[in-house]
Design a protein around this motif. Structure first.
Motif, short mmCIF file in Angstrom:
data_model
loop_
_atom_site.label_atom_id
_atom_site.label_comp_id
_atom_site.label_asym_id
_atom_site.label_seq_id
_atom_site.Cartn_x
_atom_site.Cartn_y
_atom_site.Cartn_z
N ARG A 33 0.81 -1.21 0.00
CA ARG A 33 0.00 0.00 0.00
C ARG A 33 0.85 1.27 0.00
NH1 ARG A 33 -3.01 -2.92 3.90
NH2 ARG A 33 -1.94 -1.76 5.52
N SER A 34 1.95 1.28 0.70
CA SER A 34 2.75 2.49 0.86
C SER A 34 3.74 2.65 -0.28
CB SER A 34 3.49 2.43 2.20
OG SER A 34 4.45 3.45 2.27
N GLU A 35 3.70 3.77 -0.96
CA GLU A 35 4.63 4.03 -2.07
C GLU A 35 6.07 4.14 -1.56
OE1 GLU A 35 4.46 4.21 -5.46
OE2 GLU A 35 2.50 3.31 -5.11
N PHE A 36 6.25 4.85 -0.46
CA PHE A 36 7.60 5.01 0.09
C PHE A 36 8.19 3.65 0.45
CE2 PHE A 36 10.44 5.28 3.75
CZ PHE A 36 11.41 6.15 3.27
N PHE A 37 7.41 2.86 1.16
CA PHE A 37 7.86 1.53 1.58
C PHE A 37 8.16 0.66 0.37
CE2 PHE A 37 7.46 -2.35 4.22
CZ PHE A 37 8.23 -1.93 5.29
N LYS A 38 7.28 0.76 -0.63
CA LYS A 38 7.46 -0.06 -1.83
C LYS A 38 8.71 0.37 -2.59
CE LYS A 38 4.15 0.29 -4.80
NZ LYS A 38 3.04 0.17 -5.73
N ASN A 39 8.88 1.67 -2.79
CA ASN A 39 9.99 2.17 -3.61
C ASN A 39 11.36 2.04 -2.93
OD1 ASN A 39 8.38 2.82 -5.75
ND2 ASN A 39 7.98 4.88 -5.00
N PRO A 45 15.80 -4.51 -2.82
CA PRO A 45 16.20 -5.90 -2.58
C PRO A 45 15.64 -6.88 -3.61
CG PRO A 45 15.34 -4.94 -0.56
CD PRO A 45 15.10 -3.97 -1.67
N ALA A 46 14.43 -6.61 -4.09
CA ALA A 46 13.82 -7.51 -5.08
C ALA A 46 14.60 -7.46 -6.39
CB ALA A 46 12.37 -7.12 -5.32
N GLN A 47 14.99 -6.28 -6.83
CA GLN A 47 15.76 -6.16 -8.08
C GLN A 47 17.13 -6.82 -7.92
OE1 GLN A 47 14.48 -5.47 -10.81
NE2 GLN A 47 12.81 -4.02 -10.48
N ILE A 48 17.77 -6.62 -6.77
CA ILE A 48 19.08 -7.25 -6.53
C ILE A 48 18.94 -8.78 -6.52
CG2 ILE A 48 20.91 -7.57 -4.81
CD1 ILE A 48 20.50 -4.59 -4.10
N TYR A 49 17.91 -9.26 -5.82
CA TYR A 49 17.66 -10.70 -5.77
C TYR A 49 17.42 -11.25 -7.18
CZ TYR A 49 15.37 -15.12 -4.70
OH TYR A 49 15.02 -16.45 -4.63
N HIS A 50 16.61 -10.55 -7.97
CA HIS A 50 16.30 -10.98 -9.34
C HIS A 50 17.60 -10.98 -10.18
CE1 HIS A 50 14.33 -11.36 -13.21
NE2 HIS A 50 14.92 -10.24 -13.62
N ASN A 72 9.40 -5.75 -13.65
CA ASN A 72 8.50 -4.59 -13.65
C ASN A 72 8.15 -4.26 -12.20
OD1 ASN A 72 6.30 -6.14 -12.77
ND2 ASN A 72 5.68 -6.62 -14.86
N GLU A 73 7.60 -3.09 -12.00
CA GLU A 73 7.39 -2.58 -10.64
C GLU A 73 6.45 -3.46 -9.83
OE1 GLU A 73 5.61 1.40 -8.73
OE2 GLU A 73 7.16 1.72 -10.26
N GLU A 74 5.42 -3.96 -10.44
CA GLU A 74 4.44 -4.79 -9.72
C GLU A 74 5.08 -6.10 -9.24
OE1 GLU A 74 1.09 -5.67 -7.78
OE2 GLU A 74 1.45 -3.78 -8.84
N LEU A 75 5.78 -6.80 -10.13
CA LEU A 75 6.44 -8.05 -9.75
C LEU A 75 7.54 -7.80 -8.73
CD1 LEU A 75 6.70 -9.95 -13.15
CD2 LEU A 75 5.25 -10.50 -11.19
N ALA A 76 8.27 -6.69 -8.90
CA ALA A 76 9.34 -6.38 -7.96
C ALA A 76 8.77 -6.06 -6.58
CB ALA A 76 10.17 -5.20 -8.47
N ALA A 77 7.66 -5.35 -6.53
CA ALA A 77 7.02 -5.05 -5.25
C ALA A 77 6.55 -6.33 -4.57
CB ALA A 77 5.86 -4.08 -5.44
N GLU A 78 5.97 -7.23 -5.36
CA GLU A 78 5.50 -8.51 -4.80
C GLU A 78 6.68 -9.33 -4.28
OE1 GLU A 78 2.67 -11.05 -3.55
OE2 GLU A 78 2.26 -9.17 -4.58
N LEU A 79 7.74 -9.44 -5.09
CA LEU A 79 8.93 -10.19 -4.67
C LEU A 79 9.58 -9.55 -3.46
CD1 LEU A 79 10.93 -12.51 -5.13
CD2 LEU A 79 12.15 -11.01 -6.73
N GLY A 80 9.66 -8.23 -3.46
CA GLY A 80 10.25 -7.53 -2.31
C GLY A 80 9.45 -7.74 -1.04
N ALA A 81 8.12 -7.72 -1.17
CA ALA A 81 7.27 -7.98 0.00
C ALA A 81 7.46 -9.41 0.49
CB ALA A 81 5.81 -7.72 -0.36
N GLU A 82 7.57 -10.36 -0.43
CA GLU A 82 7.82 -11.75 -0.04
C GLU A 82 9.18 -11.89 0.67
OE1 GLU A 82 5.96 -14.58 -0.10
OE2 GLU A 82 4.33 -13.26 -0.70
N LEU A 83 10.20 -11.24 0.10
CA LEU A 83 11.53 -11.28 0.73
C LEU A 83 11.50 -10.66 2.11
CD1 LEU A 83 13.86 -10.32 -2.26
CD2 LEU A 83 13.72 -12.53 -1.11
#
Length: 156
Positions: A33-39, A45-50, A72-83
């Motif tokens: 939900r939070s743009e700051f938290f997501k960005n 970490p999601a992009q680095i992991y990928h 893409n931003e949506e997949l990266a946000a999902e992966l980052g949240a999972e991480l």
């Protein structure tokens, strides 16, 4: 951590893990939900992991120097949240292990202190018994010396 030996400890460990999952899920939902938290928390970490994952897969398959497209931003946000969720569960599990280790260390220290106190007490008792033995030995020698110094009765 010896979880198998104590069923109650295993039960508590599973309880903590079960409690950490909803906490991690709530944090993941907040991250979405939070743009700051997501960005700033989830995406890097999601992009680095990928990037690391894809680089490793490419090297295993024999491709060298291939460019890796970012998620893409949506997949990266999902992966980052999972991480992030997995990281929270890992931190809570590690905390449980550290607490169990410190509890076991404190118990062993306490047990060792009790053993040392018992050993010191036994050594003190041995020293006291040695002194008592020496005193009794000295008294026995004195009695023997007095017996030897007594005049013998005349025998007829």
């Amino acid at each position: 951590m010896v979880v198998g030996a104590f069923p109650i400890a295993k039960l508590l460990y599973l309880g903590v893990r079960q409690l950490s999952k909803p906490i991690a899920n709530r944090i993941k939902a907040g991250a979405r939900r939070s743009e700051f938290f997501k960005n700033y928390i989830c995406l890097p970490p999601a992009q680095i992991y990928h990037w690391i994952e894809m680089r490793t897969k490419m090297r295993i398959m024999g491709f060298r120097g291939a460019t890796i497209k970012p998620l893409n931003e949506e997949l990266a946000a999902e992966l980052g949240a999972e991480l992030l969720g997995e990281g929270i569960i890992f931190i809570i599990g590690t905390g449980c292990m550290v607490l169990e280790y410190s509890r076991q260390a404190a118990n062993s220290r306490h047990k060792e202190e009790e053993q040392n106190e018992t050993i010191i007490s036994l050594q003190t008792q041995i020293a006291e018994l040695a002194m008592t033995t020496e005193t009794l030995d000295a008294r026995l020698r004195e009695m023997n010396r007095q017996l030897v110094s007594l005049p013998l009765p005349n025998q007829k």
